[in-house]
Structure formats: C-alpha cells, structure tokens
Design a protein around this motif. Structure first.
Motif, short mmCIF file in Angstrom:
data_model
loop_
_atom_site.label_atom_id
_atom_site.label_comp_id
_atom_site.label_asym_id
_atom_site.label_seq_id
_atom_site.Cartn_x
_atom_site.Cartn_y
_atom_site.Cartn_z
N LEU A 13 -12.73 -27.38 -53.04
CA LEU A 13 -12.85 -26.19 -53.87
C LEU A 13 -11.46 -25.75 -54.30
N ASN A 14 -11.17 -25.98 -55.57
CA ASN A 14 -9.88 -25.59 -56.14
C ASN A 14 -10.07 -24.37 -57.04
N ILE A 15 -9.29 -23.33 -56.79
CA ILE A 15 -9.29 -22.14 -57.65
C ILE A 15 -8.23 -22.38 -58.71
N VAL A 16 -8.66 -22.64 -59.92
CA VAL A 16 -7.75 -23.14 -60.95
C VAL A 16 -7.02 -22.02 -61.68
N GLU A 17 -7.77 -20.99 -62.11
CA GLU A 17 -7.16 -19.91 -62.87
C GLU A 17 -8.10 -18.72 -62.95
N LYS A 18 -7.52 -17.54 -63.19
CA LYS A 18 -8.33 -16.35 -63.38
C LYS A 18 -8.66 -16.22 -64.86
N ARG A 19 -9.92 -15.90 -65.14
CA ARG A 19 -10.40 -15.80 -66.50
C ARG A 19 -10.22 -14.38 -67.04
N GLY A 22 -12.58 -11.70 -65.73
CA GLY A 22 -12.48 -11.29 -64.34
C GLY A 22 -12.94 -12.33 -63.34
N PHE A 23 -13.68 -13.33 -63.80
CA PHE A 23 -14.10 -14.43 -62.93
C PHE A 23 -12.96 -15.43 -62.79
N HIS A 24 -13.20 -16.45 -61.99
CA HIS A 24 -12.21 -17.51 -61.81
C HIS A 24 -12.81 -18.85 -62.22
N ASN A 25 -11.99 -19.70 -62.79
CA ASN A 25 -12.39 -21.07 -63.02
C ASN A 25 -12.11 -21.88 -61.76
N ILE A 26 -13.05 -22.72 -61.40
CA ILE A 26 -12.93 -23.51 -60.19
C ILE A 26 -13.18 -24.98 -60.49
N PHE A 145 -17.34 -27.11 -62.68
CA PHE A 145 -16.09 -26.53 -63.17
C PHE A 145 -16.39 -25.25 -63.93
N GLU A 146 -15.34 -24.68 -64.56
CA GLU A 146 -15.39 -23.33 -65.13
C GLU A 146 -15.83 -22.36 -64.02
N LYS A 147 -16.86 -21.55 -64.21
CA LYS A 147 -17.27 -20.59 -63.18
C LYS A 147 -18.11 -21.23 -62.08
N GLY A 148 -18.22 -22.55 -62.14
CA GLY A 148 -19.12 -23.24 -61.22
C GLY A 148 -20.48 -23.42 -61.84
N ASP A 149 -20.57 -23.19 -63.15
CA ASP A 149 -21.87 -23.30 -63.84
C ASP A 149 -21.87 -24.37 -64.92
N ARG A 150 -20.82 -25.17 -64.97
CA ARG A 150 -20.76 -26.30 -65.89
C ARG A 150 -20.59 -27.56 -65.04
#
Length: 269
Positions: A13-19, A22-26, A145-150
C-alpha cells in the motif's frame, strides 16, 4: 437470496499523493479473503433493514446496504425487499467489510430481479458508495490505483496459501492514519515487486501506514513480529489497520496464540 460478502487484504500500500478533493491517491493490490458476513435479501411488502452480529454504529438508514438499495430503487422498478445482515467482519479494520456488503447488495439485487445491469454500471454504482466498494463487484485480485477505485488486471495468485488475519480491536480513524504519512511516489512499481517470489516480499512490499502507526500502537508491530515468528512467509497490515495478516506455505493454526483477538484463518483462492 443469501450471499456472503467477503473481506479483502491490501498487499502493498503506497500513498502516492494527496488529491485536491481531500482524498489520497494510492497504489495497492487488493486480494479477496474468506472472512465473510452473511447477507440475506428477500422480496417483501415494504422495505426493511436489520443487522445482527457485530454492532454497527450509526443510523440504519445510513448503512451502505441501505444506500445501495435506495440507489438502485431510484433507477429501476422492483418490489421492496427485506435486507438482513449478519455482521462478522470487524468494522474499520482495513478489510473493506462494509464496502463488500454494499457491493454484494448491488449484485444480489441485480440477480434477484434480473435487472441486467452491466458490469460497468455496477462499478459506477459501487464507486458512488465508497472508494473500495467497486473492488468487490468483480471480487478478484486486482491492482488498484487513484482512490482505490480504479483497477488493472494483475497476474497474481496465492491459491493454496494459508492466511491468518488478526484484529486486535483497535479503532484507527482514517484521519489519524493519513495524518502520519508523507505521500510519495514509489521508486519501484508495486506490480513488478509482486512478480517476485513470495519469500522476497518481506523486504520489498510495504504498507506505508505501518511506519507511522507502529510507533503509536505497539501491539500492531508485536502481532506482525509474532506472525513471522510462527512461520509466516509474508506479513503486513491491511489498509490503514488495525488488522494484520500472515501468509503461510502450510496450514498453521494460531487460534491459541492470538486467543485474545479476533482471528480468521483459512486457505486463499
């Protein structure tokens, strides 16, 4: 109709960036596991929702199963139903239990009333309900990836491996979990790391939340260490916690070792 919404684990689980929203891309691999709730949906004279098992906080109208029903009922014509949820998967445990309940509600209603909702439309409905709900529509190992929904297909199978999941009952809020991480792009693609032998994952496949949460909650680190001590080939925290899991080459009964915690163990598919 009776279905069994199962949990998932995060492998890496990599936290890539804050969107900006307010969510994060993972970046992560979601993998289904057998720890399941039981969900019964039957035609009724009027809509109803009940739950047993683990107490679910909040008003029943805000339950994700209820929201899934209302969402489909707004777009399709079918008789009311009575939804009965037997909750067994720990809540807020990094296992996606509530998301799975919602996705299985969508799939069950689609099957029960022959609504013929396409896969893409089911995924769209699920994404409205939560970041990882959509995973449980297909319910197979996927790179997320993205919010965990792609999702993208991933050629990963752990079929026949034994898994032990341990939940110490800690509640770690999403805000608390994310407040301790520093988003950063990974130097090595997670998909490449997961092509390595399972025995090498210990050194390369990480959950970014562990770095900040282990110092605050020492029990999490101790559980992971105990899993390795008992022979796990790979162990990690799932999601933002607080469930830890260990993957073993052979069946290993750890029910007595972790008797003070909630535990599920079984074969992966």
């Amino acid at each position: 109709m009776l279905v069994f919404p199962n949990a998932k684990i995060n492998i890496g689980l990599n936290i890539v960036e804050k969107r900006q929203d307010g969510f994060h891309n993972i970046e992560s691999c979601f993998y289904p596991v057998g720890w399941s709730d039981a969900l019964e949906i039957l035609p009724a004279k009027e809509y109803g929702f009940q739950s047993d098992g683990i107490d679910i906080p909040g008003d029943a109208s805000n339950n994700l199963c209820a929201k899934a029903y209302q969402m489909l009922a707004a777009d399709y014509t079918f008789t009311p139903v009575n939804i009965h949820l037997l909750k067994a998967v720990p809540i807020g445990a990094g296992l996606g239990g509530g998301s799975s309940d919602a996705a299985f509600t969508i799939k069950a209603l689609n099957d029960l009333f022959s609504l013929k909702i396409s896969l893409e439309k089911q995924l769209e409905y699920a994404r409205r309900l939560g970041s990882d709900c959509a995973f449980f529509i297909e319910n197979k190992p996927l790179y997320c990836f993205e919010k965990g929904d792609r999702f993208e297909e991933i050629s990963l199978t752990l079929a026949g491996k034994w898994i032990v999941l341990v939940n110490p009952g800690l509640h770690i809020s999403t805000f608390e979990a994310y407040s301790g991480v520093k988003p950063r792009h990974s130097e090595v693609d997670l998909r490449a790391l997961l092509k390595q032998p399972l025995s090498e994952w210990k050194q390369t496949v990480k959950n970014d939340f562990e770095e900040s949460l282990f110092p605050k909650f020492s029990v999490l680190k101790k559980i992971k260490e105990k899993l390795y001590e008992k022979g796990a080939v790979y162990a990690a925290m799932s999601g933002s916690g607080s469930t830890l899991y260990g993957i073993f080459e052979e069946e290993t009964d750890l029910s007595l070792i972790f008797k003070e915690y909630k535990i599920w163990q079984g074969y992966l598919k």
